[in-house]
Enzyme design. Structure first.
Site, short mmCIF file in Angstrom:
data_model
loop_
_atom_site.label_atom_id
_atom_site.label_comp_id
_atom_site.label_asym_id
_atom_site.label_seq_id
_atom_site.Cartn_x
_atom_site.Cartn_y
_atom_site.Cartn_z
N MET A 27 -5.84 8.53 -6.17
CA MET A 27 -6.84 7.62 -6.71
C MET A 27 -7.81 7.22 -5.59
O MET A 27 -8.49 6.20 -5.67
CB MET A 27 -6.18 6.39 -7.32
N LEU A 30 -8.18 6.88 0.73
CA LEU A 30 -7.10 7.66 1.34
C LEU A 30 -6.61 7.06 2.66
O LEU A 30 -7.41 6.69 3.51
CB LEU A 30 -7.60 9.09 1.58
N HIS A 34 -1.50 9.47 2.07
CA HIS A 34 -2.15 10.55 1.32
C HIS A 34 -2.37 11.77 2.21
O HIS A 34 -2.16 12.90 1.81
CB HIS A 34 -3.53 10.11 0.82
N LYS A 146 7.10 7.14 -2.07
CA LYS A 146 6.93 5.69 -2.24
C LYS A 146 6.90 5.33 -3.73
O LYS A 146 7.40 4.29 -4.14
CB LYS A 146 5.67 5.18 -1.55
N ASP A 147 6.26 6.20 -4.53
CA ASP A 147 6.23 5.99 -5.98
C ASP A 147 7.38 6.81 -6.58
O ASP A 147 7.16 7.79 -7.29
CB ASP A 147 4.89 6.43 -6.55
N VAL A 173 5.26 7.32 4.11
CA VAL A 173 4.70 7.10 5.45
C VAL A 173 4.59 5.59 5.66
O VAL A 173 4.13 4.86 4.77
CB VAL A 173 3.32 7.78 5.61
N SER A 182 -0.03 1.79 1.64
CA SER A 182 -0.48 1.68 0.26
C SER A 182 -1.95 1.27 0.29
O SER A 182 -2.35 0.47 1.16
CB SER A 182 0.33 0.60 -0.48
N ARG A 184 -3.23 -0.71 -1.60
CA ARG A 184 -3.27 -2.15 -1.91
C ARG A 184 -2.98 -3.02 -0.69
O ARG A 184 -3.18 -4.23 -0.76
CB ARG A 184 -2.30 -2.47 -3.05
O1 PAF Z 1 -0.10 7.89 -7.29
C1 PAF Z 1 -1.29 7.84 -7.67
O2 PAF Z 1 -2.23 7.68 -6.87
C2 PAF Z 1 -1.61 7.97 -9.15
O3 PAF Z 1 -0.65 7.35 -9.92
C3 PAF Z 1 -1.85 9.41 -9.60
C4 PAF Z 1 -0.60 10.26 -9.45
C5 PAF Z 1 -2.99 10.03 -8.82
C6 PAF Z 1 -2.24 9.44 -11.10
O4 PAF Z 1 -3.40 8.69 -11.33
#
Ligand code: PAF
Length: 276
Positions: A27, A30, A34, A146-147, A173, A182, A184
């Protein structure tokens, strides 16, 4: 590096691209978390692709879609430097044109934890990831541990709908003080950032207790709860110790367990996890 906004143009680029193709769905905004996925995609594939799309359908009505941090220029500079070949950066109308009305429900794995606390979140994630994997048709797609629940949702989706990508899960990381990276984290004030360290500390406590032979999950949850609530800025959404494969909550840790938590630090909601 080609920056592409439309699905049709991406299809053409796909036909011309060397394979295998690796995709990092993001999203944007970065950070090094990422970029670790991007570097891995670059190393392992002939073509490295990144998508940048802040997906409105995975944010609840009271969440931060409008204010979610964005910085396309800086993102593109980082991706160029990392040697990325293709960037898919579509508009909301390109992904969800007028009349769009199909949604993906991944079922049970998306119901607990984040699914319970963020109604509709995984419908949005599963729908957009399904679309991204269908548009980009990557051989490999890279996601961050992390997710953790998102990774399980994406693995389920990829398998159930035969999307054909290899889902590669990469380690979380962290900053040198242990805070998981993150987008956020930019919301945190200096005091809140200190309070946010309690997430990682509580996970390390769980690891330590478990390595000392503690297998009573409610006891570990309680100790984590005590550690986090020493900070007046922290408000716990959940602390979970669950079977790492199906997310069923555990009483006794007798199999690989995902220890995960979501905590609000001021107005910022943070998540983190470890597997023990
Ligand atoms: O982890 C993320 O940034 C988002 O949930 C993703 C996988 C790009 C889907 O929008």
């Amino acid at each position: 590096m080609q920056v592409i906004e439309s699905v049709a143009a991406f299809r053409q680029a796909y036909d011309a691209a060397a394979k295998p193709l690796g995709l990092v769905p993001t999203m944007g905004f970065l950070h090094e978390g990422h970029m670790a996925l991007v570097h891995r995609a670059r190393e392992e594939n002939a073509t490295a692709a990144v998508s940048i799309f802040v997906n409105p359908t995975q944010f609840g009505p009271s969440e931060d879609f409008a204010t979610y941090p964005r910085d396309m220029d800086s993102d593109l500079a980082k991706l160029e430097e990392a040697g990325v070949d293709l960037v898919l950066a579509p508009t909301v109308d390109e992904v969800y044109p007028a009349g769009f009305d199909t949604h993906v429900d991944v079922g049970r794995i998306g119901e607990r934890l984040e699914g319970e606390h963020r109604a509709g979140h995984f419908h949005g994630v599963a729908t957009v990831v399904c679309k991204l994997l269908t548009i980009v048709r990557p051989n490999r797609a890279y996601f961050g541990q992390k997710d953790a629940q998102q990774c399980l949702v994406v693995q389920r989706l990829n398998e159930d709908l035969n999307l054909g990508a290899e889902i590669v899960v990469c380690p979380t990381v962290r900053d040198s003080d242990g805070l998981a990276l993150s987008s956020r984290n930019v919301y945190l004030s200096a005091d809140e950032r200190v309070a946010a360290l309690s997430l990682n500390r509580s996970l390390r406590l769980a690891q330590e207790l478990h390595s000392q032979g503690e297998s009573d999950a409610p006891h570990i949850r309680q100790r984590m709860h005590e550690l986090i609530t020493t900070s007046p800025l922290a408000d716990i959404d959940y602390i979970s110790i669950a079977d790492a494969n199906n997310l069923n909550e555990l009483d006794t840790i007798d199999r690989p367990a995902l220890v995960s938590l979501a905590v609000r630090i001021g107005k910022t909601r943070l998540i983190d996890n470890v597997i023990i």
